[in-house]
Design an enzyme around this catalytic site. Structure first.
Site, PDB file in Angstrom:
ATOM      1  CB  SER A   1     -17.610 -23.758  41.840  1.00 46.75           C
ATOM      2  OG  SER A   1     -16.489 -23.674  40.961  1.00 46.75           O
TER       3      SER A   1
ATOM      4  CE  LYS B   1     -18.115 -20.115  42.790  1.00 40.59           C
ATOM      5  NZ  LYS B   1     -18.972 -19.363  41.926  1.00 40.59           N
TER       6      LYS B   1
ATOM      7  CG  HIS C   1     -14.054 -22.044  44.399  1.00 42.32           C
ATOM      8  ND1 HIS C   1     -14.259 -21.387  43.201  1.00 42.32           N
ATOM      9  CD2 HIS C   1     -13.763 -23.327  44.076  1.00 42.32           C
ATOM     10  CE1 HIS C   1     -14.098 -22.241  42.202  1.00 42.32           C
ATOM     11  NE2 HIS C   1     -13.793 -23.430  42.714  1.00 42.32           N
ATOM     12  CG  ASN C   2     -15.304 -17.594  42.425  1.00 40.37           C
ATOM     13  OD1 ASN C   2     -15.449 -18.796  42.595  1.00 40.37           O
ATOM     14  ND2 ASN C   2     -16.158 -16.862  41.752  1.00 40.37           N
TER      15      ASN C   2
ATOM     16  CD  GLU D   1     -12.224 -19.666  39.146  1.00 39.66           C
ATOM     17  OE1 GLU D   1     -13.019 -20.293  39.869  1.00 39.66           O
ATOM     18  OE2 GLU D   1     -12.602 -18.968  38.197  1.00 39.66           O
TER      19      GLU D   1
END
Ligand code: ATR
Length: 468
Positions: A131, A185, A188-189, A192
């Site tokens: 990232s 990940k 995480h997105n 986001e």
């Protein structure tokens, strides 16, 4: 022949090229490969002083032959079919002990499948979430590794050297076997997505509701970036809103078509969350908002058919909006943590959740002041597994909850959609109620399905006094 390279990168797109330059900058020789070979040469020849450490190759065979053993190959190609094709092409060229790293945005189930397909070959597989966008890949990303732990230990020094640092601590970690890194990940997105949506909703209230100019709103975000809301996304927002379109002199944001793209990680987060029974309603709200944004002609028809008449401007001051944004963020991050915890338990990953938050403190898109507090709260252990109940967030939630209510109520009266805030408020309100309305749900289920229910005053399974 040139000295063998410690590591190879195949896929010289924006991210692959940036990652290669970053690795070379740490003094490591990197072999380069790209499906279209000229691109590998272009990356090397455009690298200035770093070119000496970059070794472009024309074929996969030459690429693999350029590597020191055990060979370490990093794939930076689009997720899905391209990764599968690359693994298939590399497999006959690699041997037991070699390490294959997928540094793309893979669906963690694909990573699990890749690990399973290599079983017995002795080739180790790592799924590496990266990232930070191009800038991060070039100068310091956050790296979320999953897969073969022994393989990670062999390449860890390279990845720690290129990763972002938070007060000296490299933002790179092994988070569990097979798909754990890519799953982290993905979440995480997902976070986001939620964070960006909440910020956009604040902008919408100020812009469409209160009629304020983008530059003025950008100034508010810039101020907020000096306090508890400090984050890369707030900083980016402040900069974007203050930018002017050079061609027209209009605010840059006004010249952009209001239809958001998505590559799937937000949707994957929402889907996995539902599968795990750990709903990520804030993420789902963001995915939905992006999807609806792309229905431009339908929205235009809706605007003509159902105009908002006589709606008041939302009576919200900036301090209330800031408090609500912080509280909604805590709820969204809490949902992310809950999904990670659920997935780790389901797949037996043993993911260190505090470490996840620690490696998100720098390099990645969601880096923020809040993550420092979240990492500490996770290290200390969450009360009832609830992030918003951590002592560090007691004050922010106590102030933020009334602010959240005000924001959602004022938005509703002003005819402005705030799906992210609404989702966050629903979670926060539900999770502070000792008694919900699920008693009625259980009664309904018993009525039509004889499912039975537990009584508040007796053990066992019971049925209600209704004929059915
Ligand atoms: P970016 O990093 O710019 O977002 P990407 O779309 O993720 O880029 O990846 C692009 C890279 O993957 C390119 O190097 C591309 O090779 P070409 O330059 O030949 O197009 C590579 N790529 C895409 N599909 C591929 C496939 N099926 N097999 C191997 N490499 C592929």
């Amino acid at each position: 022949m040139a000295r063998p390279a410690r590591i190879g990168v195949t896929g010289m797109g924006t991210m692959g090229a940036a990652l290669s330059l970053n690795i070379a900058e740490t003094g490591v020789d990197v072999a380069l490969h790209n499906r279209t070979a000229t691109r590998a040469h272009e990356v090397a020849s455009g690298a200035g002083a770093l070119a000496a450490r970059l070794h472009p190759t024309d074929t996969l065979e030459a690429f693999v032959a350029a590597l020191d053993t055990p060979r370490v190959v990093v794939m930076m190609v689009p997720a899905g079919a391209a990764v599968r094709a690359t693994v298939a092409a590399l497999r006959p060229l690699l041997a037991a002990g070699d390490i294959l790293v997928d540094a793309g945005n893979a669906d963690f189930r694909d990573t699990q499948a890749a690990v399973a397909s290599l079983e017995g070959s002795g080739i180790a597989y790592l799924g590496l979430g990266v990232s930070g966008g191009e800038e991060g890949a070039r100068h310091g990303p956050s790296l979320m590794a999953g897969g073969d732990r022994a393989a990670w230990e062999q390449v860890r020094d390279v990845f720690e050297a290129i990763a972002a640092r938070h007060r000296g601590d490299p933002c790179a970690a092994w988070l569990g076997p097979d798909g754990a890194g890519h799953f982290v990940k993905t979440v995480h997105n997902g976070i986001e997505y939620a964070d960006m949506e909440l910020i956009a909703e604040v902008y919408g209230l100020m812009r469409h509701g209160q009629g304020r100019a983008p530059a003025e709103i950008g100034g508010v975000f810039a101020r907020w970036n000096g306090g508890p809301l400090q984050s890369y996304l707030v900083e980016v927002t402040a900069e974007v809103l203050r930018a002017t379109d050079p061609a027209t002199g209009a605010p840059a944001v006004d010249m952009i078509v209001d239809s958001a793209g998505q590559k799937g990680t937000g949707r994957w987060t929402a889907i996995e969350a539902l599968r795990l029974g750990r709903p990520a309603s804030t993420v789902e709200a963001a995915v939905g908002a992006r999807a609806w944004s792309s229905l431009r002609s339908a929205r235009a028809a809706g605007a003509a058919a159902l105009p908002a008449a006589d709606v008041p401007a939302p009576a919200l001051d900036d301090a209330t909006l800031a408090e609500a944004l912080l509280a909604a963020r805590i709820v969204a991050y809490g949902q992310g943590v809950s999904i990670l915890e659920g997935a780790s338990a389901e797949h037996g990953w043993g993911t260190d959740l505090a470490r996840v938050a620690e490696i998100w403190r720098a390099g990645c898109i969601i880096r923020s002041a809040l993550l420092d507090d979240i990492a500490r709260a996770l290290r200390e252990g969450l009360p009832e597994g609830q992030l918003h109940l951590a002592p560090a967030f007691a004050e922010a939630m106590a102030r933020g909850l009334p602010a959240l209510r005000r924001v959602v109520a004022e938005a509703a009266l002003a005819g402005l959609p705030v799906p992210g805030f609404s989702a966050a408020l629903a979670v926060a309100e539900t999770m502070r109620r000792a008694r919900t309305t699920a008693d009625l749900i259980q009664a309904q289920r018993d009525y039509f399905g004889r499912h039975g229910f537990e009584r508040v005053d007796a053990d066992g399974r019971h049925h209600g006094p209704w004929a059915g």
